[in-house]
Structure formats: C-alpha cells, structure tokens
Design a protein around this motif. Structure first.
Motif, PDB file in Angstrom:
ATOM      1  N   LEU A 195      47.696  36.463  96.935  1.00  0.00           N
ATOM      2  CA  LEU A 195      47.086  35.169  97.247  1.00  0.00           C
ATOM      3  C   LEU A 195      48.120  34.178  97.764  1.00  0.00           C
ATOM      4  N   PRO A 196      47.678  33.166  98.506  1.00  0.00           N
ATOM      5  CA  PRO A 196      48.615  32.136  98.978  1.00  0.00           C
ATOM      6  C   PRO A 196      49.297  31.450  97.794  1.00  0.00           C
ATOM      7  N   HIS A 197      50.510  30.979  98.026  1.00  0.00           N
ATOM      8  CA  HIS A 197      51.307  30.333  96.981  1.00  0.00           C
ATOM      9  C   HIS A 197      50.546  29.174  96.333  1.00  0.00           C
ATOM     10  N   VAL A 198      49.899  28.349  97.138  1.00  0.00           N
ATOM     11  CA  VAL A 198      49.190  27.187  96.610  1.00  0.00           C
ATOM     12  C   VAL A 198      48.052  27.630  95.685  1.00  0.00           C
ATOM     13  N   THR A 199      47.415  28.735  95.979  1.00  0.00           N
ATOM     14  CA  THR A 199      46.349  29.258  95.131  1.00  0.00           C
ATOM     15  C   THR A 199      46.924  29.804  93.835  1.00  0.00           C
ATOM     16  N   ARG A 200      48.038  30.530  93.911  1.00  0.00           N
ATOM     17  CA  ARG A 200      48.673  31.044  92.694  1.00  0.00           C
ATOM     18  C   ARG A 200      49.116  29.899  91.787  1.00  0.00           C
ATOM     19  N   GLN A 201      49.627  28.802  92.382  1.00  0.00           N
ATOM     20  CA  GLN A 201      50.008  27.631  91.577  1.00  0.00           C
ATOM     21  C   GLN A 201      48.789  27.042  90.880  1.00  0.00           C
ATOM     22  N   ALA A 202      47.704  26.904  91.599  1.00  0.00           N
ATOM     23  CA  ALA A 202      46.484  26.348  91.012  1.00  0.00           C
ATOM     24  C   ALA A 202      45.966  27.247  89.889  1.00  0.00           C
ATOM     25  N   LEU A 203      46.005  28.559  90.093  1.00  0.00           N
ATOM     26  CA  LEU A 203      45.567  29.490  89.056  1.00  0.00           C
ATOM     27  C   LEU A 203      46.446  29.385  87.812  1.00  0.00           C
ATOM     28  N   LEU A 204      47.741  29.238  88.012  1.00  0.00           N
ATOM     29  CA  LEU A 204      48.642  29.136  86.869  1.00  0.00           C
ATOM     30  C   LEU A 204      48.397  27.839  86.099  1.00  0.00           C
ATOM     31  N   ARG A 205      48.144  26.759  86.813  1.00  0.00           N
ATOM     32  CA  ARG A 205      47.817  25.503  86.124  1.00  0.00           C
ATOM     33  C   ARG A 205      46.523  25.655  85.335  1.00  0.00           C
ATOM     34  N   LEU A 206      45.549  26.311  85.900  1.00  0.00           N
ATOM     35  CA  LEU A 206      44.300  26.546  85.196  1.00  0.00           C
ATOM     36  C   LEU A 206      44.543  27.422  83.959  1.00  0.00           C
ATOM     37  N   ALA A 207      45.379  28.437  84.096  1.00  0.00           N
ATOM     38  CA  ALA A 207      45.685  29.323  82.971  1.00  0.00           C
ATOM     39  C   ALA A 207      46.439  28.594  81.864  1.00  0.00           C
ATOM     40  N   ALA A 208      47.246  27.602  82.225  1.00  0.00           N
ATOM     41  CA  ALA A 208      48.013  26.853  81.231  1.00  0.00           C
ATOM     42  C   ALA A 208      47.147  25.883  80.445  1.00  0.00           C
ATOM     43  N   VAL A 220      36.140  24.906  87.797  1.00  0.00           N
ATOM     44  CA  VAL A 220      36.616  26.254  88.071  1.00  0.00           C
ATOM     45  C   VAL A 220      36.934  26.904  86.727  1.00  0.00           C
ATOM     46  N   ARG A 221      36.561  28.166  86.580  1.00  0.00           N
ATOM     47  CA  ARG A 221      36.923  28.899  85.361  1.00  0.00           C
ATOM     48  C   ARG A 221      37.247  30.340  85.746  1.00  0.00           C
ATOM     49  N   PHE A 222      38.034  30.987  84.905  1.00  0.00           N
ATOM     50  CA  PHE A 222      38.325  32.393  85.148  1.00  0.00           C
ATOM     51  C   PHE A 222      37.088  33.225  84.855  1.00  0.00           C
ATOM     52  N   ARG A 223      36.884  34.270  85.633  1.00  0.00           N
ATOM     53  CA  ARG A 223      35.690  35.091  85.451  1.00  0.00           C
ATOM     54  C   ARG A 223      35.784  35.920  84.177  1.00  0.00           C
ATOM     55  N   HIS A 224      36.995  36.121  83.664  1.00  0.00           N
ATOM     56  CA  HIS A 224      37.195  36.900  82.440  1.00  0.00           C
ATOM     57  C   HIS A 224      38.445  36.380  81.744  1.00  0.00           C
ATOM     58  N   PRO A 225      38.450  36.338  80.405  1.00  0.00           N
ATOM     59  CA  PRO A 225      39.643  35.840  79.699  1.00  0.00           C
ATOM     60  C   PRO A 225      40.917  36.625  80.007  1.00  0.00           C
ATOM     61  N   LEU A 226      40.782  37.896  80.322  1.00  0.00           N
ATOM     62  CA  LEU A 226      41.973  38.679  80.640  1.00  0.00           C
ATOM     63  C   LEU A 226      42.591  38.279  81.977  1.00  0.00           C
ATOM     64  N   VAL A 227      41.793  37.730  82.878  1.00  0.00           N
ATOM     65  CA  VAL A 227      42.348  37.223  84.139  1.00  0.00           C
ATOM     66  C   VAL A 227      43.263  36.052  83.812  1.00  0.00           C
ATOM     67  N   ARG A 228      42.798  35.142  82.980  1.00  0.00           N
ATOM     68  CA  ARG A 228      43.615  33.995  82.565  1.00  0.00           C
ATOM     69  C   ARG A 228      44.922  34.481  81.951  1.00  0.00           C
ATOM     70  N   SER A 229      44.820  35.395  81.024  1.00  0.00           N
ATOM     71  CA  SER A 229      46.003  35.916  80.350  1.00  0.00           C
ATOM     72  C   SER A 229      46.970  36.576  81.329  1.00  0.00           C
ATOM     73  N   ALA A 230      46.436  37.370  82.242  1.00  0.00           N
ATOM     74  CA  ALA A 230      47.292  38.065  83.212  1.00  0.00           C
ATOM     75  C   ALA A 230      48.006  37.079  84.125  1.00  0.00           C
ATOM     76  N   ILE A 231      47.303  36.052  84.580  1.00  0.00           N
ATOM     77  CA  ILE A 231      47.921  35.047  85.452  1.00  0.00           C
ATOM     78  C   ILE A 231      49.065  34.370  84.714  1.00  0.00           C
ATOM     79  N   TYR A 232      48.823  33.985  83.482  1.00  0.00           N
ATOM     80  CA  TYR A 232      49.833  33.263  82.701  1.00  0.00           C
ATOM     81  C   TYR A 232      51.016  34.171  82.358  1.00  0.00           C
TER      82      TYR A 232
END
Length: 162
Positions: free
Chosen positions: A9-22, A60-72
């Motif tokens: 994914l683009p860097h800006v998207t990965r940053q947004a996902l990490l902020r969401l995971a945090a 916005v929410r992760f589709r599965h808790p393991l996605v959140r965990s994996a991103i973080y």
C-alpha cells in the motif's frame, strides 16, 4: 497473512492504518480515524480495496481484529511511537487516554508524562479501578527521571517530538 495485505500500500495509507491500529477501540468510536496531515479521506481507499478496513460514512474500522494486530506488530518501533504521538494530539479532550498514548510514544524518561499518568491513576482510583490505577502508577514510575538526570522527552506535550 493479515499484515501482508498492507505491504504494497502507499506510504500515506500505511501511516493512516498504523494510527488507526494505535487507537484504542473506544477512541475509534468517538474520533474519526486520523489521516496524515495534508491528505484527504481517499488515503483509506487502497486499504479498503485490499479488504483491510471497512468504511462507514467518515468512520473507519479494521475488518478483523487480527488485521489491526498485524498492522501494529509489523510496524517499526519508531513508526509505532509516531502513531501514538499523532493519536495523543487528537485526544486533547480525553486526558487519561492522551496520557497513555504519550507514554507509548516516549522512549525514555519524562516527568511531565509521568505526572499525567499519576493524575490518570488518581482518576481510575476514584472510579473504583485499582488495577488501572496500579498500571498507570507503574508506567509513571518507569517514566520518572532519576534524581540528577534530565528527561529524555523534555516535557513533551502533543505536537512536540521526543
């Protein structure tokens, strides 16, 4: 498997996902998911196409808790700290949660963040949460500078960098 979907994914998207995971799950419910400064909500589109998130209106929410965990868990420690700092900046009306995110963003000792956690511990004690109070006091002790040293994070508040 869950983290592999974010790698391309683009860097800006990965940053947004990490902020969401945090963010704590309760934070996600009350605060629109953060996007990096200068970007539009479209930063989420690649993650939605990859099936990592679900968008509802501006939430916005992760589709599965393991996605959140994996991103973080797959993020670099410095990136995780930056994500917690960014989330802390959003929580100006939530001092207890803000204190925890500031503590997560700090690598060394910081008297100001330690004091914020002590206040959070007192609030938890008043609400009948001795376990939460103990956890906050433990982290506050870790962040308290030893006599004769200076704070590594030098009284950092949201917006400052450690």
């Amino acid at each position: 498997m869950f983290g592999a979907g974010a790698a391309g994914l683009p860097h800006v998207t990965r940053q947004a996902l990490l902020r969401l995971a945090a963010m704590d799950p309760v934070d996600v419910a009350i605060i629109p998911a953060p996007t990096p400064p200068g970007t539009a909500l479209d930063a989420w589109e690649p993650a939605a196409r990859a099936g990592l998130i679900v968008r509802t209106d501006r939430r916005v929410r992760f589709r599965h808790p393991l996605v959140r965990s994996a991103i973080y868990q797959t993020a670099a420690p410095d990136d995780r700290r930056a994500a917690h700092q960014a989330v802390a900046e959003l929580l100006h009306d939530e001092p207890d949660r803000q204190a925890w995110h500031l503590a997560a963003s700090c690598t060394g000792q910081d008297a100001a963040i330690s004091e914020l956690l002590e206040r959070s511990a007192e609030q938890a004690r008043r609400r009948g949460g001795p376990a939460a109070a103990g956890k906050a006091l433990h982290r506050a002790a870790e962040l308290t500078p030893t006599p004769g040293t200076t704070s590594d994070c030098s009284s950092r508040r949201p917006g400052a960098r450690c």
